[in-house]
Motif scaffolding. Structure first.
Motif, PDB file in Angstrom:
ATOM      1  N   TRP B 202     -44.823  69.217  55.613  1.00  0.00           N
ATOM      2  CA  TRP B 202     -44.353  70.429  54.947  1.00  0.00           C
ATOM      3  C   TRP B 202     -44.688  71.665  55.777  1.00  0.00           C
ATOM      4  O   TRP B 202     -45.057  72.708  55.242  1.00  0.00           O
ATOM      5  N   PRO B 204     -43.476  74.929  57.764  1.00  0.00           N
ATOM      6  CA  PRO B 204     -42.373  75.774  57.291  1.00  0.00           C
ATOM      7  C   PRO B 204     -40.990  75.333  57.778  1.00  0.00           C
ATOM      8  O   PRO B 204     -40.009  75.397  57.025  1.00  0.00           O
ATOM      9  N   THR B 207     -40.045  72.222  55.768  1.00  0.00           N
ATOM     10  CA  THR B 207     -39.647  72.567  54.400  1.00  0.00           C
ATOM     11  C   THR B 207     -38.210  73.091  54.410  1.00  0.00           C
ATOM     12  O   THR B 207     -37.397  72.691  53.566  1.00  0.00           O
ATOM     13  N   LEU B 208     -37.883  73.966  55.381  1.00  0.00           N
ATOM     14  CA  LEU B 208     -36.522  74.489  55.451  1.00  0.00           C
ATOM     15  C   LEU B 208     -35.529  73.390  55.808  1.00  0.00           C
ATOM     16  O   LEU B 208     -34.393  73.404  55.343  1.00  0.00           O
ATOM     17  N   PHE B 210     -35.798  70.318  54.863  1.00  0.00           N
ATOM     18  CA  PHE B 210     -35.598  69.606  53.595  1.00  0.00           C
ATOM     19  C   PHE B 210     -34.614  70.376  52.720  1.00  0.00           C
ATOM     20  O   PHE B 210     -33.695  69.803  52.139  1.00  0.00           O
ATOM     21  N   ILE B 211     -34.816  71.708  52.652  1.00  0.00           N
ATOM     22  CA  ILE B 211     -33.947  72.546  51.808  1.00  0.00           C
ATOM     23  C   ILE B 211     -32.497  72.439  52.281  1.00  0.00           C
ATOM     24  O   ILE B 211     -31.572  72.250  51.493  1.00  0.00           O
ATOM     25  N   LEU B 242     -28.746  78.656  54.514  1.00  0.00           N
ATOM     26  CA  LEU B 242     -30.079  78.030  54.536  1.00  0.00           C
ATOM     27  C   LEU B 242     -30.334  77.379  55.890  1.00  0.00           C
ATOM     28  O   LEU B 242     -31.444  77.416  56.421  1.00  0.00           O
TER      29      LEU B 242
END
Lengths: 419, 262
Positions: B202, B204, B207-208, B210-211, B242
């Motif tokens: 996770w 940053p 995480t992005l 994944f988003i 995104l």
């Protein structure tokens, strides 16, 4: 014909309310019991959780034609769950996160679990719900396997296996950093309170080695940093000239730079730089700088000094400006070690970044060294990671990779509807 | 070659791409113009690829480390995907739009030249470095083209005249792009395990990633039911926003990332 809310077949409104309900339950749990305790998933807790998951999936597959199971394995619920997790991840991205859940939660955001989202109840419950829904979807399709489904099965089963092993395996994973001095053997790791933990693996550090890249040159303004000696100041702004024997000429500000001579492993003896591959050797360069406005030319040696302050040399350009060399960056660093597993034969190997060594369920990684001393570091740190769930996680990743290849190959062409 | 020589190659390449796009969009198409479009587009792509190759050679490392270097590959793959889809599905406007977008990315590199640096930190010295980044950039290029086409769909939707063939083409691009995105992510996870001992932390950027993946996954599943309302089409520009955030925006957010190198 219009359908009332909560009248089967359920669609997006019911899915959204259901996911919101799970999240709400998560927030209430978070407020009452605090962050999710991953110790609950320590072996055998994770096997019990896995058995419950398997039971739920089996039950749902047995009653797969009921409206409720069709909904849970259906698209609206999958999309809503995905969006729910996406929103949590977005929140996690936008706010500072703690590596571990805090023991005390003074403010509301923390009490709601927002300081460590991946350990918060809403996240854990949505993750669990994803496992249930994904498991049912996958096994429902798997028991009526058709060759057209290969891409579907690889993607969904792969993700399921991966999420199960990474979620349930997270608690069993154990990682520590071992600090070993050169020509010493270590089998203990220490926590913050200097308490020792003995590991089933001992490591002898025979030698630590490092190779470096040629450094860069930069111009410092002496008036801007009157109190800092330039050799201690890391140039953080302004332009750099990368020393590269393939490109000996360049430009720095108003000065044309020519690399006359470059010694990668230089030592300074009686004011002269000579090649000598001793551990304290450091790069040095003979530079000619020519001012393009005044035509003034300066020639001299430039050296960052490395670990020996006496090796330092800068080239004064004018009253204000001097040409200095940056510290070289590491190209490769490695530890020549002997690993002695408990009750096993010693293994001699060279450990370096991107080349870990596996010993049983343990993986050993090159971790750190004394940064200020660089290649003269008297010690090396190795990270030891114990991960018994690695194999299933990798099987899941392998299945997903095959599924991704099929997606890239087939595009949106082959799809089969499934009710 | 280095960033110093970049404009002398990049500007002619962009002119070739734009000329190919404009010529392809002309109403009257003769056999000669079709041939000329091919020659101009391929000429631009080959010229740009030659620069990347010689830049790679001059750096003695793959030019994949800095933002500017990834923009080079993006411009290359965007025009490549634009050209292949123009040939395969005959959308001349897509060739022009991808040429304009690639020119914009190239212009950033010309206006903001980077410092010559040959250093590549040990963590990046892995056989997975090149496929991890290039596969991602290919996915980004496919999604970029899909977003341009989705904009056309939104215009058609307003006129109540959605071209079903174009919609199917967008889906196809998204599926192929998602395949590449997933591969890039999996290679990254596999590499992270080799380099840092964990496949997912996770970070940053992760995480992005994944988003971004979740957003495209939502679009793919929404479309499985054959929905074509504007909400579904809007999922594509949102997902692409995104994606751009995950590409360029990692420094904007709190938390330190392993994915920052310069």
């Amino acid at each position: 014909m219009t359908r009332k809310l909560w009248q089967f077949p359920w669609g997006y409104p019911e899915s959204a309310l259901f996911v919101a309900g799970i999240a709400l339950a998560g927030f209430l749990l978070q407020l009452t019991v605090g962050y999710f305790d991953f110790a609950l998933l320590h072996y055998p807790g994770n096997l019990i959780a896995l058995a419950i998951l398997a039971g739920l999936v089996a039950l749902a597959v047995r009653f797969q034609y009921t409206a409720a199971v069709r909904w849970i394995a259906g698209i609206p619920f999958a999309v809503t769950l995905t969006v729910g997790l996406l929103l949590l991840a977005l929140y996690m991205e936008l706010t500072p996160q703690l590596p571990r859940p805090p023991s005390q939660s003074p403010d509301l955001a923390s009490r709601l679990g927002f300081r460590a989202v991946t350990s918060s109840w809403p996240f854990v419950l949505l993750y669990g719900m994803t496992l249930i829904a994904l498991g049912i979807t996958t096994f429902r399709r798997l028991i009526r396997f058709s060759r057209q489904d290969i891409s579907f099965i690889c993607n969904h089963l792969g993700l399921f296996v991966f999420l199960v092993s990474s979620g349930f395996g997270a608690a069993d994973m154990f990682r520590v950093v071992m600090h070993v001095e050169t020509r010493n053997t270590e089998w203990r790791v220490f926590n913050k309170n200097s308490e020792a933990l003995e590991l089933p693996i001992a490591i002898t550090l025979n030698r630590f080695t490092m190779e470096e890249y040629p450094p860069s040159l930069t111009i410092l303004d002496r008036q801007k940093t009157p109190q800092d000696p330039p050799e201690n100041k890391k140039p953080s702004e302004g332009e750099f000239f990368q020393i590269d024997p393939k490109r000996p000429e360049g430009q720095l500000g108003d000065w044309g730079i020519t690399l006359d001579e470059y010694l990668h492993t230089a030592v300074r003896i009686n004011g002269e730089y000579r090649v000598n591959p001793m551990p304290e050797s450091t790069p040095a360069a003979k530079i000619t700088a020519r001012n393009r406005l005044t035509g003034e030319t300066k020639t001299g040696w430039v050296c960052s000094g490395g670990n020996i302050p006496e090796y330092f040399s800068a080239l004064p350009l004018d009253e204000r400006h001097i040409l200095v060399m940056s510290q070289p960056e590491p190209k490769r660093f490695a530890s020549d070690i002997t690993i002695i597993p408990q009750g096993g034969a010693p293994i001699s190997t060279v450990l370096e970044v991107n080349k870990p060594v596996a010993v049983g369920d343990w993986m050993i990684y090159q971790y750190g060294y004394e940064k200020t001393l660089g290649k003269m570091s008297p010690w090396s740190e190795m990270e030891l990671v114990y991960d018994p769930w690695l194999l299933p996680a990798q099987i899941g990743m392998g299945l997903m990779a095959f599924g991704a290849l099929l997606l890239a190959w087939n595009g949106a062409g082959k799809r089969r509807s499934f009710r | 070659m280095s960033w110093n020589e970049f404009p002398f190659i990049a500007i002619p390449a962009c002119l070739l791409w734009l000329a190919a796009g404009l010529l392809a969009c002309r109403r009257a198409q003769t056999r000669r113009t079709v041939w000329l479009v091919d020659a101009l587009a391929i000429g631009g792509i080959v010229l740009f690829a030659l620069f990347i190759g010689s830049f790679w050679n001059a750096l003695s490392r793959p030019p994949l480390r800095t933002m500017g270097e990834t923009r080079l590959w993006y411009a290359l793959f965007l025009t490549l995907v634009g050209y292949v889809t123009y040939r395969r599905w005959h959308y001349p406007w897509l060739l022009l739009l991808s040429a304009v977008a690639a020119t914009a990315f190239t212009a950033i590199n010309i206006l903001k030249p980077e410092i010559h640096s040959i250093a590549l930190m040990p963590a990046l010295q892995s056989f997975l470095f090149i496929p991890h980044v290039i596969i991602y950039i290919i996915a980004y290029a496919l999604f970029g083209v899909a977003t341009l086409a989705a904009a056309a769909l939104l215009v058609q939707r307003r006129k109540n005249a959605v071209n079903q063939e174009l919609f199917a083409f967008v889906d196809n691009l998204v599926y192929i792009g998602f395949g590449f995105l997933a591969l890039g992510l999996l290679l990254g996870a596999f590499w992270a395990k080799e380099a840092w001992g964990h496949y997912w932390t996770w970070d940053p950027k992760e995480t992005l990633a994944f988003i971004t993946g979740a957003a495209y996954l939502a679009y793919i599943h929404l479309r499985l039911q054959g929905r074509q309302d504007s909400l579904v089409i809007w999922a594509l520009p949102i997902a692409f926003a995104l994606l751009l955030l995950s590409w360029f925006g990692t420094t904007l957010f709190p938390g330190s990332s392993l994915h920052l190198y310069s």
